[in-house]
Design an enzyme around this catalytic site. Structure first.
Site, PDB file in Angstrom:
ATOM      1  N   ARG A  62       0.820  -1.203   0.000  1.00  0.00           N
ATOM      2  CA  ARG A  62       0.000   0.000   0.000  1.00  0.00           C
ATOM      3  C   ARG A  62       0.858   1.260   0.000  1.00  0.00           C
ATOM      4  NH1 ARG A  62      -5.024   2.182  -1.177  1.00  0.00           N
ATOM      5  NH2 ARG A  62      -5.380   4.017   0.130  1.00  0.00           N
ATOM      6  N   GLU A  63       1.928   1.245   0.778  1.00  0.00           N
ATOM      7  CA  GLU A  63       2.731   2.448   0.953  1.00  0.00           C
ATOM      8  C   GLU A  63       3.554   2.783  -0.286  1.00  0.00           C
ATOM      9  OE1 GLU A  63       2.822   4.596   3.289  1.00  0.00           O
ATOM     10  OE2 GLU A  63       2.015   3.688   5.110  1.00  0.00           O
ATOM     11  N   SER A  64       4.187   1.795  -0.884  1.00  0.00           N
ATOM     12  CA  SER A  64       5.176   2.074  -1.929  1.00  0.00           C
ATOM     13  C   SER A  64       5.009   1.246  -3.186  1.00  0.00           C
ATOM     14  CB  SER A  64       6.586   1.837  -1.373  1.00  0.00           C
ATOM     15  OG  SER A  64       6.759   0.442  -1.090  1.00  0.00           O
TER      16      SER A  64
END
Length: 643
Positions: A492-494
């Site tokens: 999700r983050e990267s």
């Protein structure tokens, strides 16, 4: 020109400013020398490499970059002809345009671009170069760029000044931009623009616009001597601002005083009412509820009705919720989110059969509410996983060889640029072939990017590859947490891009803020990691999972609270939990998270975790994996964290 032009030059020169780990190979030596303008060192390394190295374009790039602004623009064109399948010609064009503009070499500036570049700053420089050659179209394009409520780069100042001198940007355009700045909450830009206006016809109105931004209650004193078109703009601006500062008063005045105020413009009245309705809804203002509900039934607005239905969920108005859902567009009503909530309302209203029918429809969708609905009726999750099809054989593409080498040389940013250029210049069939190629090569971040470009939403092998799985599993064992959850956070983050940097400074796979990384490292008895270390996947996963473990400990193992804290900061969680006598079910609490980004984040990470375990862990266990029993069976209130 400027500081913003210089910043663009620095950003575009990322190929020459990112420090290498070490000059262990001839190419690394050559690139390190080129980035630092060490031409003797470059010559020595180049002699070892030869002139036909697959990454020669990067070394030639720096030779051109260093020759600016004296570089003949023909050499920029020659470079593009030599390396037509590379992103670098566009990079050198951007650097050249900035350098030529700073040196007032307008003939050269015009030579490097045949059409306006996308970047706002470069666009302004492009049209300034055209204006220098007498192209009248440049001023009309300057007017288009001017009309924005946001600040513009200082590189635009010269072409804006030319347009003002010629009257293409006049008093009306300056006033219009002040109005746009008001709506973008830009008082600084408004103050910057005010001295450009004469007292007549707009100066007095501009002063009132600034006053209304600071104190919107002054809208009752707007002089009736002003031209009516200006008064209507000011009244609309005042109501917009008052809706934010005092929503109840805005509604009272809007309901009772429009005639006395002389507010008659139907379109502006509609816009003002929608803004008051928006804040009345998202803030749950009870004093405005009757007016709000009447307004929405008469005026609608999809986003407002969606928020009103969400408010019914938050306040558990199960009798009213179906009526609000019914006002949503059909596509929204058929989305798993509203099918789920319609089922919850049916359940609470005693219609178990309808609830089950609605949840069965929702469970057909692969997302958070689809999985939540499946758990309600005890059915397995629908992954709808498509198997990649078609010819996966690719022709020999020089770009793929460069990407391989750049990744081996620890240059993920350059490899990422090459990959994106290749994806943008490929059709969907080729994009799908590239996605499978990247997966086979273990380029997980590039695989995910390819799946997005190819819109391959159902090919889960590409969207959710088992990136760094062993590292996540080992870190999970060390910190006693679920590795699939940590992997879902990284996805999700990267999207597994190790060199990811957010606008606020978060770094790497798990997007750690430097301060957080330093704190976690110190608590682990380690030294403060340098930025380059935080970007290293092994270090980032170690620090990120340790931080996640700390949050889980802090919130008694509740993953929803820990994920919300990971995204929005631990300090906000207490604000988002009600008193114990107002405790709510888990699904209602998730929908009540005030920040949409955090709501979406919690749902996405838990959904991704299910997909990762279902795809790469235990494929037989595809039910009741979304929420733990303690998470779904516990009322959400401050009592959860009082210890």
């Amino acid at each position: 020109m400027v500081r913003s032009a210089v910043l663009a030059l620095v950003m575009l020169a990322s190929v020459c400013s990112f420090p290498a780990l070490a000059a262990d190979t001839p190419f690394q030596e050559a690139l390190h020398a080129a980035r630092n303008d060490d031409w003797e060192g470059l010559s020595r390394a180049q002699a070892r490499l030869g002139d036909d190295h697959p990454l020669q374009a990067y070394l030639d790039f720096h030779r051109l970059r260093a020759a600016l602004p004296d570089l003949n623009p023909d050499r920029v064109a020659d470079y593009a002809r030599r390396y037509p399948d590379s992103p670098l010609p566009n990079d050198i064009r951007q650097l050249a345009l900035v350098a030529y503009a700073r040196d007032n070499r307008w003939d050269a500036a015009r030579a490097v671009y045949d059409e306006p570049p996308r970047s706002l700053e470069l666009n302004c420089l492009y049209w300034r170069a055209q204006w220098q050659a007498g192209n009248e179209q440049a001023l009309s394009r300057a007017r288009e760029l001017w009309l924005s409520g946001n600040s513009r780069p200082s590189a635009c100042d010269a072409i804006f000044n030319a347009a003002r001198d010629r009257g293409v940007i006049g008093q009306a355009e300056i006033w219009q931009r002040m109005e746009l700045a008001f709506y973008e909450r830009g008082p600084g830009l408004m103050r910057y623009l005010r001295p450009m206006l004469d007292d007549q016809p707009y100066g007095t109105a501009a002063d009132w616009l600034l006053d209304l931004y600071g104190d919107p209650e002054q809208l009752t004193g707007i002089p009736k001597s002003l031209p009516d078109d200006q008064r209507q703009v000011l009244l609309a601006a005042g109501f917009r601002r008052l809706a934010y500062t005092d929503t109840v008063k805005a509604r009272e005045w809007f309901e009772d005083d429009l005639g006395d105020l002389g507010f008659t413009d139907a379109a502006l009245i509609e816009r003002s009412g929608q803004r008051i309705a928006w804040y009345s809804t998202i803030r749950g203002i009870e004093d405005n509820r009757d007016w709000l509900d009447d307004w929405l039934r008469d005026h609608g607005g999809d986003s407002l009705v969606d928020q009103r239905a969400r408010r019914a969920v938050i306040e558990q108005e199960w009798d009213e919720l179906p009526d609000w859902i019914a006002l949503l567009p059909e596509a929204e009503r058929k989305d798993s989110r509203w099918l789920y909530w319609a089922g919850r309302a049916a359940e609470e209203n005693g219609d178990e059969q309808r609830a089950r029918s609605l949840w069965q429809q929702a469970a057909a969708q692969r997302n958070f509410y689809g999985f939540l609905a499946a758990d309600r009726i005890g059915e397995p999750y629908r992954f709808s996983n498509a198997v990649p099809t078609g010819d996966q054989t690719l022709p020999e593409l020089p770009a793929l060889a460069r990407i391989q080498l750049l990744r081996e040389q620890d240059e993920p940013g350059l490899a990422w640029s090459e990959w994106n250029w290749l994806m943008w210049h490929s059709n969907e069939t080729r994009q799908r072939q590239l996605a499978q190629y990247a997966l086979d090569a273990g380029w997980y971040d590039l695989t995910v990017q390819a799946s997005i470009q190819a819109r391959a939403w159902d090919v889960l092998a590409w969207r959710f590859p088992a990136a760094h799985q062993q590292r996540f599993q080992e870190a999970g064992r060390r910190h006693r947490l679920d590795p699939w959850l940590a992997m879902a956070i990284a996805r999700r983050e990267s999207a597994f891009y190790p060199n990811a940097r957010s606008p606020v400074g978060a770094l790497g796979l798990m997007q750690l803020m430097p301060g957080t990384a330093a704190k976690v490292a110190r608590e682990a008895g380690q030294g403060v990691p340098a930025e380059r270390q935080v970007l290293d996947p092994a270090t980032n996963i170690e620090l990120g999972t340790r931080y996640l473990g700390d949050l889980l400990d802090r919130f008694n193992g509740n993953r929803l609270l820990a994920l919300a804290a990971y995204n929005a900061g631990p300090g906000r969680i207490a604000q988002w939990l009600a008193e114990e006598d107002e405790a709510v079910p888990v699904d209602v609490w998730i929908e009540s998270i005030p920040f949409r980004e955090t709501r979406d984040y919690v749902q996405a990470v838990l959904t991704y975790r299910v997909l990762f375990e279902g795809l790469h862990g235990n494929p037989e266990s595809r039910t009741a994996m979304l929420l733990l029993p303690a998470e779904s069976g516990t009322p959400y209130s401050l009592a959860m964290i009082e210890d």
